[in-house]
Design an enzyme around this catalytic site. Structure first.
Site, PDB file in Angstrom:
ATOM      1  N   LYS A  11       0.824  -1.213   0.000  1.00 51.48           N
ATOM      2  CA  LYS A  11       0.000   0.000   0.000  1.00 51.48           C
ATOM      3  C   LYS A  11       0.866   1.276   0.000  1.00 51.48           C
ATOM      4  CE  LYS A  11      -3.853  -2.415   2.216  1.00 51.48           C
ATOM      5  NZ  LYS A  11      -4.958  -2.330   3.209  1.00 51.48           N
ATOM      6  N   TYR A  51     -12.346  -2.288  -4.020  1.00 59.55           N
ATOM      7  CA  TYR A  51     -12.849  -2.421  -2.644  1.00 59.55           C
ATOM      8  C   TYR A  51     -14.378  -2.335  -2.561  1.00 59.55           C
ATOM      9  CZ  TYR A  51      -8.164  -2.370  -0.593  1.00 59.55           C
ATOM     10  OH  TYR A  51      -6.877  -2.690  -0.219  1.00 59.55           O
ATOM     11  N   ASN A 114      -2.157  -0.133   6.601  1.00 60.84           N
ATOM     12  CA  ASN A 114      -1.588  -1.325   7.234  1.00 60.84           C
ATOM     13  C   ASN A 114      -0.641  -2.113   6.316  1.00 60.84           C
ATOM     14  OD1 ASN A 114      -3.529  -2.262   5.532  1.00 60.84           O
ATOM     15  ND2 ASN A 114      -4.773  -3.278   7.077  1.00 60.84           N
ATOM     16  N   HIS A 117      -2.135  -5.473   1.335  1.00 62.04           N
ATOM     17  CA  HIS A 117      -3.389  -6.200   1.136  1.00 62.04           C
ATOM     18  C   HIS A 117      -3.052  -7.668   0.983  1.00 62.04           C
ATOM     19  CE1 HIS A 117      -7.302  -7.368  -0.531  1.00 62.04           C
ATOM     20  NE2 HIS A 117      -6.616  -8.069  -1.408  1.00 62.04           N
ATOM     21  N   GLU A 128      -8.982 -10.865  -7.900  1.00 62.34           N
ATOM     22  CA  GLU A 128      -8.060  -9.741  -7.672  1.00 62.34           C
ATOM     23  C   GLU A 128      -6.849  -9.818  -8.608  1.00 62.34           C
ATOM     24  OE1 GLU A 128      -9.384  -9.254  -2.978  1.00 62.34           O
ATOM     25  OE2 GLU A 128      -7.383 -10.010  -3.443  1.00 62.34           O
TER      26      GLU A 128
END
Ligand code: ADP
Ligand code: MG
Length: 139
Positions: A11, A51, A114, A117, A128
């Site tokens: 991320k 998302y 965080n 993913h 994905e």
């Protein structure tokens, strides 16, 4: 039983913190094979689509803004039991609650930012992976 795949993104905050090398080292040390990998940046529309499943959650807007805020690394990883093995390697969603030595513990900033993913099922891993990679980009 053969190896299967999971999908990951490093991320924007982890990318910016110069954590890419450390994360890729952990992935490789844990025995995952890189099937596909690229540096890219999501548009807001792409982040919304990726998302979509979280559209009703209160953090959706924030998540979409964050995920489209800067470059990411997207990758398909292969290993026996890849989805579960990778969830173990990354740790809990909230870095503060993630186990010692996990990617989120070491590279995460907060529950939203965080570090990475990781797919939550074999079905989603395939969806994905297809979202980001053509067959000709996989090896
Ligand atoms: P995971 O990434 O561990 O599978 P979820 O699928 O529940 O977690 O959530 C997707 C992403 O949404 C998380 O990785 C995180 O970036 C963000 N997120 C989850 N919960 C929160 C929250 N309470 N506040 C802000 N962002 C969140
Ligand atoms: Mg999830």
């Amino acid at each position: 039983m053969g190896a299967n795949i999971t999908f990951t993104m490093i991320k924007p905050t982890a990318f910016k913190k110069n954590c890419v090398g450390k994360i890729l080292y952990k992935i490789s040390e844990a025995g995952f094979r890189v099937v596909a990998m690229k540096v890219t940046k999501l548009t807001k529309a792409q982040a919304m689509k990726f998302y979509e499943i979280h559209a009703a959650r209160p953090f959706y807007g924030e998540l979409v803004e964050f995920m489209s805020s800067g470059p990411i690394v997207a990758a398909i990883l292969e290993k026996e039991n890849a989805v579960e093995a990778y969830r173990t390697l990354i740790g809990a969603t909230n870095p503060a609650e993630a186990a010692e030595g996990t990617i989120r513990k070491e590279c995460g900033t907060n529950i939203g930012e965080n570090a990475v993913h990781g797919s939550d099922s074999d079905e989603n891993a395939i969806l994905e992976a297809n979202f980001f990679f053509a067959q000709t980009e996989r090896f």
